[in-house]
Design a protein around this motif. Structure first.
Motif, PDB file in Angstrom:
ATOM      1  N   VAL A  73      39.210  94.065  32.177  1.00 54.17           N
ATOM      2  CA  VAL A  73      38.722  92.989  31.196  1.00 54.17           C
ATOM      3  C   VAL A  73      39.831  92.140  30.784  1.00 54.17           C
ATOM      4  O   VAL A  73      40.913  92.678  30.774  1.00 54.17           O
ATOM      5  CB  VAL A  73      38.180  93.731  29.985  1.00 54.17           C
ATOM      6  N   ASN A  74      39.505  90.730  30.571  1.00 56.20           N
ATOM      7  CA  ASN A  74      40.442  89.970  30.165  1.00 56.20           C
ATOM      8  C   ASN A  74      40.953  89.987  28.885  1.00 56.20           C
ATOM      9  O   ASN A  74      42.324  90.126  28.567  1.00 56.20           O
ATOM     10  CB  ASN A  74      40.156  88.167  30.342  1.00 56.20           C
ATOM     11  N   VAL A  75      40.158  90.024  27.739  1.00 51.63           N
ATOM     12  CA  VAL A  75      40.537  89.739  26.326  1.00 51.63           C
ATOM     13  C   VAL A  75      39.682  90.866  25.497  1.00 51.63           C
ATOM     14  O   VAL A  75      38.484  91.049  25.829  1.00 51.63           O
ATOM     15  CB  VAL A  75      40.441  88.393  25.739  1.00 51.63           C
ATOM     16  N   VAL A  76      40.334  91.355  24.552  1.00 51.10           N
ATOM     17  CA  VAL A  76      39.962  92.752  23.666  1.00 51.10           C
ATOM     18  C   VAL A  76      39.889  92.090  22.348  1.00 51.10           C
ATOM     19  O   VAL A  76      40.847  91.582  22.075  1.00 51.10           O
ATOM     20  CB  VAL A  76      40.272  93.771  23.865  1.00 51.10           C
ATOM     21  N   VAL A  77      38.546  92.255  21.709  1.00 54.08           N
ATOM     22  CA  VAL A  77      38.679  91.914  20.152  1.00 54.08           C
ATOM     23  C   VAL A  77      38.475  93.078  19.345  1.00 54.08           C
ATOM     24  O   VAL A  77      37.660  93.981  19.809  1.00 54.08           O
ATOM     25  CB  VAL A  77      37.652  90.662  19.948  1.00 54.08           C
ATOM     26  N   GLY A 111      46.304  90.055  28.495  1.00 51.46           N
ATOM     27  CA  GLY A 111      47.238  90.020  29.477  1.00 51.46           C
ATOM     28  C   GLY A 111      47.794  88.840  29.543  1.00 51.46           C
ATOM     29  O   GLY A 111      47.562  87.698  28.694  1.00 51.46           O
ATOM     30  N   GLU A 112      49.120  88.534  30.177  1.00 47.75           N
ATOM     31  CA  GLU A 112      49.894  87.309  30.204  1.00 47.75           C
ATOM     32  C   GLU A 112      48.969  86.306  30.688  1.00 47.75           C
ATOM     33  O   GLU A 112      49.308  85.243  30.119  1.00 47.75           O
ATOM     34  CB  GLU A 112      51.097  87.699  31.206  1.00 47.75           C
ATOM     35  N   GLU A 113      48.114  86.409  31.620  1.00 49.83           N
ATOM     36  CA  GLU A 113      47.289  85.325  32.247  1.00 49.83           C
ATOM     37  C   GLU A 113      46.458  84.469  30.836  1.00 49.83           C
ATOM     38  O   GLU A 113      46.069  83.293  31.333  1.00 49.83           O
ATOM     39  CB  GLU A 113      46.250  85.603  33.157  1.00 49.83           C
ATOM     40  N   ASP A 114      46.214  85.265  30.011  1.00 48.10           N
ATOM     41  CA  ASP A 114      45.239  84.583  28.974  1.00 48.10           C
ATOM     42  C   ASP A 114      45.964  84.343  27.873  1.00 48.10           C
ATOM     43  O   ASP A 114      45.400  83.979  26.683  1.00 48.10           O
ATOM     44  CB  ASP A 114      44.048  85.628  28.849  1.00 48.10           C
ATOM     45  N   VAL A 171      35.330  84.011  36.167  1.00 45.06           N
ATOM     46  CA  VAL A 171      34.627  84.192  34.882  1.00 45.06           C
ATOM     47  C   VAL A 171      35.458  85.005  34.045  1.00 45.06           C
ATOM     48  O   VAL A 171      35.915  86.175  34.546  1.00 45.06           O
ATOM     49  CB  VAL A 171      33.176  84.387  34.820  1.00 45.06           C
ATOM     50  N   LYS A 172      35.865  84.520  32.783  1.00 42.85           N
ATOM     51  CA  LYS A 172      36.441  85.463  31.936  1.00 42.85           C
ATOM     52  C   LYS A 172      35.774  86.514  31.103  1.00 42.85           C
ATOM     53  O   LYS A 172      34.466  86.186  30.835  1.00 42.85           O
ATOM     54  CB  LYS A 172      37.350  84.550  30.543  1.00 42.85           C
ATOM     55  N   THR A 173      36.363  87.557  30.988  1.00 45.96           N
ATOM     56  CA  THR A 173      35.518  88.734  30.438  1.00 45.96           C
ATOM     57  C   THR A 173      36.299  88.872  28.819  1.00 45.96           C
ATOM     58  O   THR A 173      37.398  89.101  28.973  1.00 45.96           O
ATOM     59  CB  THR A 173      35.597  90.097  31.050  1.00 45.96           C
ATOM     60  N   ILE A 174      35.395  89.094  27.945  1.00 49.63           N
ATOM     61  CA  ILE A 174      35.842  89.321  26.514  1.00 49.63           C
ATOM     62  C   ILE A 174      35.112  90.544  26.082  1.00 49.63           C
ATOM     63  O   ILE A 174      33.978  90.772  26.469  1.00 49.63           O
ATOM     64  CB  ILE A 174      35.543  88.282  25.666  1.00 49.63           C
ATOM     65  N   ILE A 175      35.644  91.667  25.477  1.00 44.67           N
ATOM     66  CA  ILE A 175      34.894  92.665  24.980  1.00 44.67           C
ATOM     67  C   ILE A 175      35.138  93.041  23.428  1.00 44.67           C
ATOM     68  O   ILE A 175      36.397  92.897  23.030  1.00 44.67           O
ATOM     69  CB  ILE A 175      35.186  94.125  26.077  1.00 44.67           C
TER      70      ILE A 175
END
Ligand code: PLP
Length: 397
Positions: free
Chosen positions: A204-208, A229-232, A183-187
């Motif tokens: 964490v995958n993605v930071v906003v 990161g590169e993967e996302d 599951v992807k994580t966004i914070i």
């Protein structure tokens, strides 16, 4: 002529002052130029054809980036200790683009109950309309979130500290469970900024970011930043491009300029905010302070484990007072403005009604919630301002 910098490891304050600019490529001028662009011309037919190929990373049209936007992307990624970042038109655009990158009709997402209210509204309205189900969870759930994961769960969305209530999430525990389950994580890391918390280094995958706040820092532009990161990278960047979300060049420039001084501003916001919070804690008009860097905050240990600092935003719960007294408090303030947003150089207050905006964990505090943003003014003047407002509150009954 400016010297070319040598490469090598750099401290964070050095990154803030050097990343995203190259005087040697720009006549020795310290700051990057502001490129205003829609059309970007190709030198030849062959070059034009090349620029249409998937994966082409040069400049091809204003919406796909210019040297100005890429300067901000470079600085933002470096601060978050990751490979990629992209700017969008507002903080809420960063939230919506990041979520849209990972969901489809029939998806289920888990969103922290204390997420920024317009984030909830986006999930409930737009995502709901396209068949994405949002389930709100207790921000204190930690690794227990595993039992809420379903086969169609695509995203776990966090915000720490949560808006208005300032609860801290166990981000590494949630990120670990999510990764194990695919599951992807966004914070939303707006409060701490990458200076005081680096979520990607915690899994964490993605930071906003609502870069409108501390990155811009002067209350004069709207901006969103998404770091990953590169993967996302492809999922996020393609979504931003397909939605046509572009930040304007002058606002990108203002953000870059704000970020050069972000660390020194934050050091002041932290110290001044903490002193203000302690001063308010001792006031008879205040029942409780919601500031994770104060030792008596219920999540202080988690904050201390994961964060390296605090910004100037915290909450208070007032002792019971009349409607007239509450209004008189705000009307008597002269240095604390009453308005949305925060992160600028100036102090602000904002009343909040959390009973309306929580569904997983009902808000049971009866006192009124007032959020403070401590700016860069002299603290004695700020205290005198609030002192006067409390006196007006009392006089109004
Ligand atoms: C302000 C804010 C946003 C939205 O940012 P805008 O630039 O106003 O769209 C998102 N998240 C948090 C936590 C915020 O405080």
């Amino acid at each position: 002529m400016a010297k070319k910098p040598s490469s090598g490891p750099r401290g964070e304050n050095t990154v803030l002052t050097t990343a995203g600019r190259d005087p040697a490529a720009n006549h020795g001028i310290v700051n990057p130029p502001v490129y205003h662009a829609s059309t970007i011309l190709s030198p030849s037919y062959a070059a034009f054809e090349e620029s249409r190929k998937p994966g082409y990373d040069g400049y091809r049209y204003g919406r796909y980036g210019t040297p100005t936007t890429r300067a901000l992307d470079e600085l933002s990624a470096a601060l978050d200790h990751t490979d990629h970042a992209i700017s969008v038109s507002s903080g809420l655009a960063a939230v919506s683009c990041a979520l849209l990158a990972f969901v489809e009709a029939g998806s289920h997402i888990l969103v922290s109950d204390s997420a920024y209210e317009p984030t909830r509204t986006f999930c409930n309205s737009v995502l709901g309309r396209f068949g994405v189900e949002t389930e709100y969870y207790d921000p204190h759930i930690g690794a227990e979130i595993e039992r809420l994961i379903r086969p169609n769960t695509k995203v776990i969305y966090m915000e720490s500290p949560g808006s208005h209530s300032f609860d801290i999430q166990d981000v590494p525990a949630i990120a670990e469970v999510a990764r194990a389950r695919g599951v992807k994580t966004i914070i939303d890391n707006t409060w701490a900024t990458p200076i005081y918390f680096k979520p990607i280094t915690k899994g964490v995958n993605v930071v906003v970011y609502a870069a409108t706040k501390y990155q811009v820092g002067h209350s004069d532009a709207m901006m969103g930043i998404i770091a990953m990161g590169e993967e996302d990278r492809d999922a996020v960047r393609d979504t931003v491009r397909r939605l046509g979300n572009t930040a304007g060049p002058d606002d990108v420039y203002l953000t870059l300029r704000g970020m050069r001084t972000m660390a020194v501003r934050l050091r002041h916001h932290m110290a001044a905010g903490l002193e203000m919070a302690r001063w308010l804690r001792d006031r008879p008009e205040v029942k409780r302070i919601l500031h994770p860097a104060l030792e008596d905050h219920p999540d202080h240990a988690l904050w201390k484990r994961d964060f390296t600092g605090a910004s100037g935003l915290f909450g208070t719960i007032f002792e019971p007072c009349s409607d007239a007294g509450f209004a008189a408090f705000f009307d008597a303030l002269e240095l604390h403005g009453l308005g949305a947003s925060w992160g600028g150089f100036e102090s602000l207050v904002l009343p909040a009604n959390l009973a309306k905006s929580r569904t997983a964990v009902p808000w049971t505090e009866t006192g009124r919630v007032v959020r403070f943003h401590t700016g860069l003014e002299d603290l004695e003047d700020l205290k005198a301002d609030v002192d006067r407002a409390f006196a007006a509150m009392k006089a109004a009954g």
